[in-house]
Design a protein around this motif. Structure first.
Motif, PDB file in Angstrom:
ATOM      1  N   UNK A   1       3.437   0.991  15.217  1.00  0.00           N
ATOM      2  CA  UNK A   1       2.141   0.644  15.925  1.00  0.00           C
ATOM      3  C   UNK A   1       1.713  -0.654  15.497  1.00  0.00           C
ATOM      4  N   UNK A   2       1.789  -1.188  14.225  1.00  0.00           N
ATOM      5  CA  UNK A   2       1.435  -2.598  13.814  1.00  0.00           C
ATOM      6  C   UNK A   2       2.160  -3.584  14.829  1.00  0.00           C
TER       7      UNK A   2
ATOM      8  N   UNK B   1      16.196   7.781  -0.792  1.00  0.00           N
ATOM      9  CA  UNK B   1      15.613   8.920   0.151  1.00  0.00           C
ATOM     10  C   UNK B   1      14.978   9.929  -0.286  1.00  0.00           C
ATOM     11  N   UNK B   2      13.829  10.131   0.562  1.00  0.00           N
ATOM     12  CA  UNK B   2      12.686  11.089   0.339  1.00  0.00           C
ATOM     13  C   UNK B   2      13.101  12.438   0.403  1.00  0.00           C
ATOM     14  N   UNK B   3      13.180  13.316  -0.644  1.00  0.00           N
ATOM     15  CA  UNK B   3      13.645  14.778  -0.360  1.00  0.00           C
ATOM     16  C   UNK B   3      12.598  15.785  -0.476  1.00  0.00           C
ATOM     17  N   UNK B   4      11.441  15.484  -1.179  1.00  0.00           N
ATOM     18  CA  UNK B   4      10.198  16.406  -1.120  1.00  0.00           C
ATOM     19  C   UNK B   4       9.283  16.210   0.023  1.00  0.00           C
ATOM     20  N   UNK B   5       8.777  17.331   0.565  1.00  0.00           N
ATOM     21  CA  UNK B   5       8.030  17.487   1.877  1.00  0.00           C
ATOM     22  C   UNK B   5       7.030  16.533   1.667  1.00  0.00           C
ATOM     23  N   UNK B   6       6.245  16.204   0.648  1.00  0.00           N
ATOM     24  CA  UNK B   6       5.439  15.236   0.517  1.00  0.00           C
ATOM     25  C   UNK B   6       5.676  13.838   0.633  1.00  0.00           C
ATOM     26  N   UNK B   7       6.885  13.461   0.157  1.00  0.00           N
ATOM     27  CA  UNK B   7       7.484  12.214   0.175  1.00  0.00           C
ATOM     28  C   UNK B   7       7.816  11.948   1.706  1.00  0.00           C
ATOM     29  N   UNK B   8       8.357  12.741   2.210  1.00  0.00           N
ATOM     30  CA  UNK B   8       8.748  12.831   3.816  1.00  0.00           C
ATOM     31  C   UNK B   8       7.524  12.413   4.426  1.00  0.00           C
ATOM     32  N   UNK B   9       6.443  13.219   4.361  1.00  0.00           N
ATOM     33  CA  UNK B   9       5.272  12.897   5.116  1.00  0.00           C
ATOM     34  C   UNK B   9       4.912  11.518   4.957  1.00  0.00           C
ATOM     35  N   UNK B  10       5.030  10.937   3.846  1.00  0.00           N
ATOM     36  CA  UNK B  10       4.414   9.599   3.538  1.00  0.00           C
ATOM     37  C   UNK B  10       5.452   8.501   4.249  1.00  0.00           C
TER      38      UNK B  10
ATOM     39  N   UNK C   1       7.028   9.360   7.214  1.00  0.00           N
ATOM     40  CA  UNK C   1       6.766   9.338   8.625  1.00  0.00           C
ATOM     41  C   UNK C   1       5.503   8.529   8.868  1.00  0.00           C
ATOM     42  N   UNK C   2       4.735   8.628   8.044  1.00  0.00           N
ATOM     43  CA  UNK C   2       3.239   7.984   8.292  1.00  0.00           C
ATOM     44  C   UNK C   2       3.687   6.286   8.082  1.00  0.00           C
ATOM     45  N   UNK C   3       4.482   5.848   7.108  1.00  0.00           N
ATOM     46  CA  UNK C   3       4.653   4.404   7.187  1.00  0.00           C
ATOM     47  C   UNK C   3       5.689   4.119   8.529  1.00  0.00           C
ATOM     48  N   UNK C   4       6.552   4.977   8.789  1.00  0.00           N
ATOM     49  CA  UNK C   4       7.283   4.584   9.969  1.00  0.00           C
ATOM     50  C   UNK C   4       6.502   4.255  11.053  1.00  0.00           C
TER      51      UNK C   4
ATOM     52  N   UNK D   1       0.922  -0.960   0.161  1.00  0.00           N
ATOM     53  CA  UNK D   1      -0.148   0.132   0.152  1.00  0.00           C
ATOM     54  C   UNK D   1       0.977   1.385  -0.110  1.00  0.00           C
ATOM     55  N   UNK D   2       1.788   1.153   1.055  1.00  0.00           N
ATOM     56  CA  UNK D   2       2.877   2.450   0.601  1.00  0.00           C
ATOM     57  C   UNK D   2       3.546   2.586  -0.543  1.00  0.00           C
ATOM     58  N   UNK D   3       4.090   1.370  -1.030  1.00  0.00           N
ATOM     59  CA  UNK D   3       4.695   1.489  -2.056  1.00  0.00           C
ATOM     60  C   UNK D   3       3.930   2.071  -3.369  1.00  0.00           C
ATOM     61  N   UNK D   4       2.530   1.824  -3.293  1.00  0.00           N
ATOM     62  CA  UNK D   4       1.888   2.427  -4.558  1.00  0.00           C
ATOM     63  C   UNK D   4       1.701   3.848  -3.952  1.00  0.00           C
ATOM     64  N   UNK D   5       1.497   4.156  -2.730  1.00  0.00           N
ATOM     65  CA  UNK D   5       1.476   5.598  -2.309  1.00  0.00           C
ATOM     66  C   UNK D   5       2.675   6.386  -2.865  1.00  0.00           C
ATOM     67  N   UNK D   6       3.849   5.726  -2.773  1.00  0.00           N
ATOM     68  CA  UNK D   6       5.086   6.508  -3.010  1.00  0.00           C
ATOM     69  C   UNK D   6       5.156   6.707  -4.415  1.00  0.00           C
TER      70      UNK D   6
END
Length: 228
Positions: free
Chosen positions: A205-206, A186-195, A197-200, A138-143
């Protein structure tokens, strides 16, 4: 000769999460071949449809609604086929967005399935592994959607100016979700870094809420058997 196949069919029916997990893990080994083989895009699409079908089967066994999954899966398949036939990038982006939502929904369905009682079955143990892979996909598709919307979202040591391949994004997703952080992407754009952080957060939590609960219930069950 038909008896072995019948036995495997019964096992698959009893443990759909195990079948989904097996196919997902097999995909990790097959994706590098799909990226380099002639007609790899078509093979990738067919394999994706298979995974979506298994995801629908798993959702149908859980406490969540199958209709929601169908509303995500059917347009995703149609748009993927149209994108491959027409070479339309925009259709592919929408298809990936729907696939990401479907994987997250299926992961939520499996999580609800594992938390609905205080018994730990063998299928729930398989579901724990399948949920992890679903979150990673799911996160890979979001990336993938992120780097289409925001070019240059992810860079790497090799060909940093090019968009990252599916295998690279999936590798990054597994690295983040597992908490090891061993990735050259490495994520360099703010939107990528936000995603990211959500996956981390989702990975931590999982493990803290779902995996630790299954381990605790399994340990409690084994202790009860020893007392008897």
């Amino acid at each position: 000769m038909a008896l072995p196949w019948l036995r495997w069919a019964v096992i698959a029916r009893r443990h759909p999460s195990a079948l989904l997990l097996t196919v997902q893990l097999a995909g990790i080994l097959l994706y590098p071949l799909m990226e380099t083989a002639p007609g790899g895009r078509a093979i990738f699409g067919a394999f994706g449809i298979l995974v979506l079908a298994l995801a629908l089967w798993v959702v149908n066994r859980g406490p969540t609604s199958l209709w929601v999954a169908l509303l995500l899966a059917v347009p995703s398949v149609i748009l993927s086929l149209l994108a491959a036939a027409l070479g339309n990038v925009h259709l592919q982006i929408v298809a990936h967005l729907l696939e990401s939502a479907l994987y997250f929904y299926t992961a939520g369905s499996l999580t609800a399935y594992m938390l609905q009682d205080h018994r730990v079955t063998s299928d729930e143990l398989y579901a724990a592994g399948a949920t992890f892979t679903l979150l990673a996909w799911g996160f890979a598709f979001a990336f993938s959607v992120c780097q289409q919307w925001y070019p240059g979202s992810f860079i790497a040591a090799v060909h940093p100016e090019q968009p990252r391949t599916w295998m690279e994004l999936l590798f990054l997703s597994f690295s983040l979700l597992s908490g090891v952080g061993l990735s050259d992407i490495v994520p360099v754009q703010p939107q990528a870094r936000a995603l990211v952080m959500l996956e981390q957060f989702a990975g931590v939590m999982y493990i803290a809420l779902v995996v630790s609960r299954l381990i605790g219930l399994t340990t409690l069950k084994m202790s009860g058997r020893k007392d008897l």
